[in-house]
Design a protein around this motif. Structure first.
Motif, short mmCIF file in Angstrom:
data_model
loop_
_atom_site.label_atom_id
_atom_site.label_comp_id
_atom_site.label_asym_id
_atom_site.label_seq_id
_atom_site.Cartn_x
_atom_site.Cartn_y
_atom_site.Cartn_z
N UNK A 29 11.40 10.20 -14.71
CA UNK A 29 12.91 10.28 -13.44
C UNK A 29 12.15 11.87 -12.82
N UNK A 30 12.18 11.61 -11.93
CA UNK A 30 11.55 12.90 -10.76
C UNK A 30 11.78 14.23 -10.83
N UNK A 31 11.84 15.26 -11.00
CA UNK A 31 13.36 16.47 -10.14
C UNK A 31 12.56 17.18 -9.73
N UNK A 32 12.67 17.90 -8.52
CA UNK A 32 12.05 17.92 -7.11
C UNK A 32 12.63 19.71 -7.40
N UNK A 33 11.22 21.09 -6.53
CA UNK A 33 11.85 21.94 -6.87
C UNK A 33 12.79 22.34 -5.38
N UNK A 34 13.39 24.04 -5.93
CA UNK A 34 13.77 24.38 -5.02
C UNK A 34 13.34 24.62 -3.62
N UNK A 35 14.00 24.07 -2.71
CA UNK A 35 13.34 24.01 -1.14
C UNK A 35 12.88 23.16 -0.78
N UNK A 36 12.90 22.25 -2.01
CA UNK A 36 11.54 20.79 -1.25
C UNK A 36 12.70 19.99 -1.56
N UNK A 37 12.42 18.46 -1.85
CA UNK A 37 13.53 17.29 -2.63
C UNK A 37 12.81 16.11 -2.84
N UNK A 38 13.32 14.99 -3.31
CA UNK A 38 12.13 13.89 -4.42
C UNK A 38 11.39 14.10 -2.88
N UNK A 39 11.28 14.00 -1.70
CA UNK A 39 10.04 13.73 -1.09
C UNK A 39 8.84 13.92 -1.35
N UNK A 40 9.18 15.75 -1.48
CA UNK A 40 7.99 15.86 -3.04
C UNK A 40 6.55 15.18 -3.74
N UNK A 41 7.65 13.82 -4.57
CA UNK A 41 7.41 13.59 -4.88
C UNK A 41 6.00 12.18 -4.71
N UNK A 42 5.82 11.61 -3.77
CA UNK A 42 6.00 10.58 -2.44
C UNK A 42 4.25 9.79 -3.22
N UNK A 43 3.43 10.70 -3.04
CA UNK A 43 2.36 10.29 -3.49
C UNK A 43 2.59 10.57 -5.22
N UNK A 44 2.66 10.66 -5.80
CA UNK A 44 2.74 10.78 -7.63
C UNK A 44 3.33 9.81 -7.75
N UNK A 45 4.85 8.99 -7.03
CA UNK A 45 5.06 8.15 -6.73
C UNK A 45 4.65 6.57 -7.11
N UNK A 46 4.26 6.58 -5.78
CA UNK A 46 3.16 5.75 -5.29
C UNK A 46 2.17 5.31 -6.73
N UNK A 47 1.52 6.26 -7.20
CA UNK A 47 0.68 6.14 -8.03
C UNK A 47 1.37 5.37 -9.96
N UNK A 48 2.43 6.98 -9.56
CA UNK A 48 2.63 6.21 -11.37
C UNK A 48 3.84 4.92 -11.28
N UNK A 49 4.51 3.94 -9.99
CA UNK A 49 4.80 2.48 -9.68
C UNK A 49 2.98 1.75 -9.44
N UNK A 50 2.30 2.32 -9.27
CA UNK A 50 1.32 0.78 -8.93
C UNK A 50 0.55 0.85 -10.58
N UNK A 51 1.15 1.87 -11.76
CA UNK A 51 0.89 2.02 -13.27
C UNK A 51 1.95 1.01 -14.00
N UNK A 52 3.08 0.29 -13.61
CA UNK A 52 4.17 -0.02 -13.36
C UNK A 52 5.27 0.79 -14.34
N UNK A 53 5.50 1.95 -13.99
CA UNK A 53 6.28 2.34 -14.86
C UNK A 53 7.12 2.60 -13.45
N UNK A 54 8.00 2.94 -13.57
CA UNK A 54 9.52 2.42 -13.30
C UNK A 54 10.27 3.99 -12.80
N UNK A 55 9.71 4.85 -11.46
CA UNK A 55 10.46 5.84 -11.35
C UNK A 55 11.45 6.05 -10.25
N UNK A 56 12.18 6.73 -11.07
CA UNK A 56 13.25 7.73 -10.33
C UNK A 56 13.13 8.42 -10.56
N UNK A 57 13.15 9.02 -8.62
CA UNK A 57 13.12 10.34 -7.53
C UNK A 57 13.95 11.11 -7.17
#
Length: 267
Positions: A29-57
């Motif tokens: 579960x990915x929780x974003x910074x102030x002044x941002x939103x969940x999209x700040x984790x898009x590159x990280x999400x891609x890597x985690x999904x490729x590794x087989x994790x379920x990713x909720x941002x």
């Protein structure tokens, strides 16, 4: 990478989120910074999904695509309860809670208060302590409440990014400059609660879940050791310092952070 937002009604609010990867994968579960939103984790999400994790941002209440909220509804305690409720609502089982800055405040509070929901907690560019720069940040928050993000966008960028990132510029900085400039005065409510949060150092003593702190060497908001060694010492966890990155380390050096995170999750 663009994915449609889903919504969940929890605790009297509506939280927007993306849910990617195999449904039977271990959840992150990915929780974003102030002044941002969940999209700040898009590159990280891609890597985690490729590794087989379920990713909720997801987006915090009062920010991004989630429902608006008043100042008293966006304290770190309220947002922590939101995160716990979302984990349970989606029936994720035990998760790895990962957050950058404000999101890190949430992951650390979950570690202290809801270890039953966690496999581990990761705090990126964050702190377990009270605000050390309250006198400097309070006037900025007041000004945000009057004029929104546009007139102070350069100050926000300096706080949220490291020197190397700002000097290099490029699409990431340009995107978030435009996004922060578009923030309305209501963002001051979330910012107020960030800088007036309480320390949870005492709560984290004897922490029951593994904690990893990842810092940026150029963090202007929570410079090391606040964002790495101090958290590790408080929780009995581990830490790593990423060079040429600032406060938004998950975004500025997403490749290295992904490597560190995947090593941590595998362990």
């Amino acid at each position: 990478m663009s994915h449609d937002l889903a919504t969940a009604d929890v605790r009297g609010t509506t939280l927007a989120f993306t849910d990617q990867g195999p449904r039977d994968g271990v959840a992150v579960v990915l929780s974003h910074s102030l002044f941002f939103d969940h999209t700040m984790f898009e590159p990280l999400t891609e890597r985690l999904v490729e590794a087989g994790y379920r990713v909720v941002a997801y987006d915090h209440r009062g920010q991004g695509g989630s429902a608006a909220a008043s100042r008293d509804q966006v304290s770190m305690d309220e947002l922590t309860e939101d995160a716990a409720a979302l984990i349970q609502h989606l029936d994720l089982g035990k998760v790895h809670a990962v957050g950058n800055s404000m999101g890190g405040f949430i992951s650390l509070r979950l570690a202290a208060r809801r270890p039953d929901l966690l496999l581990s907690a990761v705090a990126l560019g964050s702190s377990a302590e009270e605000e050390h720069q309250l006198e400097a940040f309070a006037p900025l928050v007041d000004l945000l409440g009057e004029v929104g993000g546009a007139p102070v966008v350069d100050t926000l960028l300096h706080i949220m990014f490291g020197d190397a990132t700002l000097a290099a510029g490029g699409p990431v900085v340009d995107h978030w400059r435009a996004s922060m400039a578009d923030l309305g005065p209501e963002i001051a409510d979330s910012a107020y609660q960030v800088i007036h949060r309480r320390s949870i150092v005492d709560e984290l003593a004897g922490c029951a879940v593994p904690v990893l702190a990842i810092s940026g060497s150029e963090d202007h908001a929570y410079p090391p050791p606040i964002s790495d060694e101090n958290i590790a010492q408080t929780t009995g966890g581990s830490w790593h310092r990423v060079q040429a990155a600032g406060h938004s380390v998950a975004l500025e050096q997403s490749g290295e952070v992904a490597d560190l995170l995947l090593e941590h999750l595998a362990g």
